[in-house]
Design a protein around this motif. Structure first.
Motif, short mmCIF file in Angstrom:
data_model
loop_
_atom_site.label_atom_id
_atom_site.label_comp_id
_atom_site.label_asym_id
_atom_site.label_seq_id
_atom_site.Cartn_x
_atom_site.Cartn_y
_atom_site.Cartn_z
N ALA A 1 -15.93 -110.39 12.51
CA ALA A 1 -16.84 -109.63 11.67
C ALA A 1 -17.61 -108.61 12.50
O ALA A 1 -17.77 -107.45 12.10
CB ALA A 1 -17.81 -110.58 10.96
N LEU A 2 -18.04 -109.02 13.68
CA LEU A 2 -18.82 -108.12 14.54
C LEU A 2 -17.97 -106.95 15.01
O LEU A 2 -18.39 -105.79 14.93
CB LEU A 2 -19.37 -108.88 15.74
CG LEU A 2 -20.18 -108.03 16.72
CD1 LEU A 2 -21.57 -107.78 16.17
CD2 LEU A 2 -20.27 -108.69 18.08
N LYS B 1 -15.39 -105.67 13.66
CA LYS B 1 -15.08 -104.79 12.55
C LYS B 1 -16.26 -103.87 12.26
O LYS B 1 -16.10 -102.68 12.00
CB LYS B 1 -14.74 -105.62 11.31
CG LYS B 1 -14.02 -104.84 10.25
CD LYS B 1 -13.54 -105.75 9.14
CE LYS B 1 -12.91 -104.95 8.03
NZ LYS B 1 -12.47 -105.82 6.94
N ARG B 2 -17.44 -104.45 12.36
CA ARG B 2 -18.64 -103.67 12.08
C ARG B 2 -18.88 -102.62 13.16
O ARG B 2 -19.28 -101.51 12.88
CB ARG B 2 -19.84 -104.61 11.98
CG ARG B 2 -21.08 -103.93 11.47
CD ARG B 2 -21.96 -104.89 10.71
NE ARG B 2 -21.24 -105.52 9.60
CZ ARG B 2 -21.75 -106.54 8.90
NH1 ARG B 2 -22.92 -107.03 9.19
NH2 ARG B 2 -21.06 -107.07 7.91
N LEU B 3 -18.61 -102.98 14.42
CA LEU B 3 -18.90 -102.08 15.52
C LEU B 3 -17.83 -101.00 15.69
O LEU B 3 -18.06 -99.97 16.31
CB LEU B 3 -19.01 -102.86 16.84
CG LEU B 3 -20.27 -103.68 17.04
CD1 LEU B 3 -20.23 -104.39 18.37
CD2 LEU B 3 -21.51 -102.80 16.95
N PRO C 1 -12.96 -98.86 11.38
CA PRO C 1 -12.72 -100.24 10.93
C PRO C 1 -11.48 -100.35 10.04
O PRO C 1 -11.00 -101.47 9.83
CB PRO C 1 -13.99 -100.59 10.15
CG PRO C 1 -14.67 -99.29 9.88
CD PRO C 1 -14.23 -98.32 10.89
N ARG D 1 -23.84 -114.67 2.27
CA ARG D 1 -23.46 -114.29 3.62
C ARG D 1 -22.39 -115.23 4.17
O ARG D 1 -21.42 -114.81 4.76
CB ARG D 1 -24.66 -114.34 4.60
CG ARG D 1 -25.56 -113.16 4.54
CD ARG D 1 -24.98 -111.94 5.28
NE ARG D 1 -24.74 -112.17 6.70
CZ ARG D 1 -23.70 -111.66 7.35
NH1 ARG D 1 -22.82 -110.95 6.73
NH2 ARG D 1 -23.58 -111.87 8.65
N GLU E 1 -19.14 -114.48 2.83
CA GLU E 1 -18.59 -113.28 3.43
C GLU E 1 -17.95 -113.60 4.78
O GLU E 1 -16.86 -113.13 5.09
CB GLU E 1 -19.71 -112.26 3.68
CG GLU E 1 -19.75 -111.15 2.66
CD GLU E 1 -21.00 -110.33 2.84
OE1 GLU E 1 -21.28 -109.93 3.99
OE2 GLU E 1 -21.71 -110.11 1.84
N GLU F 1 -13.25 -113.55 5.32
CA GLU F 1 -13.11 -112.22 5.89
C GLU F 1 -11.64 -111.83 5.99
O GLU F 1 -11.07 -111.81 7.07
CB GLU F 1 -13.80 -112.21 7.27
CG GLU F 1 -13.91 -110.86 7.94
CD GLU F 1 -14.94 -109.98 7.30
OE1 GLU F 1 -14.62 -108.84 7.02
OE2 GLU F 1 -16.08 -110.46 7.11
#
Lengths: 498, 115
Positions: free
Chosen positions: A278-279, A281-283, A287, A490, A493, A497
């Motif tokens: 998740a991290l 993908k966010r960074l 993405p 959350r 989520e 993922e």
């Protein structure tokens, strides 16, 4: 720290320990690759066998199985989109896509390199922090211990996947099961329904083998999922410079996430790999590549799950509190070997403590050597049909469990817990909190009663002591937060993922 | 004190049983699980029990073969040839590992054969 590590390496490099480390890592890789055989079931199954070994050797081997499985699971995830291990599920998302693009080699290599880097850093972390934690833990009285265990149990509820309520019920069921047996203080039998066999309590191994081994087999036989026969070509093994550059940061971030989450009870390898994905993908600057063969999505989670696997040893070794089912079984192994887990292990058995830590690093190195060049060999194992595997699991567990006490009753328990475990699966209850509750139950009770004796039955002792109060507040806060609607979303989520 | 603890636990369990409505809501959005594998449940449950009851009298080798044989009925995909292979193979491995490798003090052969 250096002197200690030197002692550790001296212990871990004796031929005997090297062999057991190797055997553990090998077995771990094997079960990591074979779908449907998890590390918990394997360790439960092999636990009886390790009793014939000296304590250090047996712990080194069990640890090897655990991190070996994390390693091996990624291979099948990448090559055939079938995670051999739950924590590799995330790796399968992008790893399999890479393989379909003919880049299976680099994906495997990055997974191995990332795991090794993470393993190395996490081993250093364990070496650095464990002694500090031990110093803190020595100051702990029964009240603090009670509160700490409570935090641990609440954590395992908060981090379990799925319903919080079900996880809570599992912990409570585990605690209830652990109460069966003879009362420690009065020596009176309780909850044994008049059965003499129950006076020593329920057998931990029977519970673990039943719930994780037998139930897992029932699940696989019931699921009827066919394996895809198609195995991707591995191709060129070495990643390009560009791949390496792209993966460095995710590996380091994954290691950090894994190291932190590994310490938390209930977190461990599984959650860390999800969180890392998740991290990343966010960074990521683009993405949209995720899910289509992004190398970061292999590097990060693989590092995270390996780091998590390593650091989950910290609470078990220093506080005697396991953070996941595998650690709970390791704790059981230590107890049966006659070692009381807790802060005293590091001072009374330094060779065991540091030897285990050093062996983890050596084991990681072995895995790197074992996995990359031999990956073709491992893949052949996938052709072993499940029909040949599950009878082996059953009979090994049966003989092993029988061998500990020579008691037929232990085997009846396996049957019982196997069915119970499968029922729980159908009811979507996670078995991990149950086992944690079961293993921590006696510790919780002992500390509760000791604290109550000290305070002459006044429960205020848990609130008067600042550390204890703080820990209890953390527990309450965690429980409240995990049932808040926002958090529930959350959690969904994070776990869904894909 | 202990009674109090147990009562508390009992209450929590009771609370849990009162909330199937919430559980159902969550379950409805998850995929169904398919039929129960009765054959597997029955055979896998019986196998360890049979092993436990026979290992003393029949010895490790025969009890293992018997237990594996029962387990083989669990999977509908198991063929006869495969089952025989699995039984023979596993019996040899188990006797090798447990009896000779780890030197467990279990009788290897049936008591009537040793006399």
């Amino acid at each position: 720290m250096l002197g200690n590590l030197a002692l550790g390496f001296a212990t871990a490099t004796t031929p005997e320990h090297l062999i057991f480390c190797f055997v553990g890592a090998l077995l771990g890789t094997l079960i990591g690759i074979l779908p449907g055989v998890g590390p918990t079931a394997t360790i439960a199954m092999l636990l009886p066998i390790t009793f014939t070994l000296p304590p250090t050797a047996s712990l080194i081997m069990l640890a090897g199985i655990y991190y070996g499985a994390q390693y091996g699971g990624s291979t099948t995830a990448i090559l055939i989109n079938l995670p051999g291990e739950a924590s590799s599920a995330v790796t399968a998302i992008d790893g399999y896509q890479m393989a379909r693009q003919g880049r299976a080699g680099p994906a495997l290599a990055i997974a191995a390199i990332g795991s090794f880097a993470a393993g190395t850093i996490a081993t250093l972390l364990v070496a650095a922090f464990a002694p500090v934690l031990t110093l803190v833990a020595i100051e702990f009285g029964p009240a603090e211990y009670f509160s700490l265990i409570t935090v641990g149990l609440v954590c395992s509820i908060a981090l379990a996947h799925g319903s919080v309520l079900r996880a809570l019920a599992m912990v409570v069921l585990g605690l209830l099961l652990s109460v069966i047996g003879t009362d420690v203080y009065s020596g009176l039998p309780r909850l044994n329904f008049g059965l003499i066999e129950l006076s020593t309590g329920i057998n931990v191994i029977a519970v673990a083998v039943g719930i994780f081994g037998v139930a897992e087999i029932l699940r696989n036989l019931g699921g009827g999922d066919e394996r895809s026969g198609e195995i991707n070509k591995i191709g060129k093994l070495m990643p390009t410079k560009h791949d390496l550059k792209q993966s460095t940061a995710p590996i380091l971030r994954g290691t950090a996430i894994g190291s932190v989450l590994g310490i938390l009870p209930g977190g461990g390898a599984l959650l860390s790999s999800f969180a890392s994905y998740a991290l990343e993908k966010r960074l990521s600057r683009n993405p949209e590549r995720f899910g289509h063969g992004a190398i970061e999505a292999v590097a990060g989670p693989e590092s995270a799950n390996n780091a998590g696997a390593q650091t989950s040893f910290i609470p078990m070794l220093t506080l005697g509190i396991p953070s996941n089912p595998v650690m709970a079984l390791m704790l059981g192994a230590m107890l049966i070997q006659g070692i009381a887990p807790g802060p005293s292990v590091i001072t009374t058995r330094p060779e065991l403590f540091w030897g285990l830590i050093a062996s983890m690093w050596i084991g990681n190195l072995m895995l790197l050597v074992l996995n990359l060049p031999l990956v073709g060999l491992w893949i052949r194992l996938l052709k072993v049909p499940y029909e040949a595997l599950f009878p082996a699991i059953i009979i090994f567990s049966a003989i092993g469990t029988y061998a500990i006490n020579g008691s037929a009753f232990d085997l009846y328990q396996i049957s019982l817990f196997g069915v119970l475990g499968y029922m729980l699966y159908r009811l979507r209850c996670e078995p991990a909190p149950l086992l944690l509750g079961f293993v921590l139950g006696p510790l919780l009770e002992e500390n509760l009663r000791r604290a109550m004796m000290m305070s002459r039955g006044n429960p205020a002792i848990f609130f008067d002591r600042p550390i204890s109060l703080g820990l209890l507040l953390v527990a309450v806060a965690l429980l409240v937060v995990s049932v808040l609607p926002m958090m529930v979303r959350r959690r969904k989520e994070i776990f869904v993922e894909d | 004190m202990l009674g109090g603890l147990l009562a508390l636990l009992g209450l929590v369990m009771g609370f849990r049983s009162l909330s199937p409505i919430a559980a159902e809501a969550a379950a409805s959005e998850e995929p169904p699980l398919g039929p129960l594998p009765w054959r597997a449940i029955v055979t896998l449950t019986i196998a360890p029990i049979v092993f436990a009851m026979t290992v003393r009298s029949l010895g490790l080798a025969l009890a293992t073969a018997l237990c594996v044989g029962i387990v083989c009925f669990a999977s509908p995909r198991m063929t006869l040839r495969m089952a025989l292979g699995v039984i023979v193979g596993l019996t040899i491995i188990c006797v090798g590992v447990f009896s000779f490798g780890l030197k467990l003090t279990l009788p290897l052969l049936p008591t009537f054969m040793v006399g």
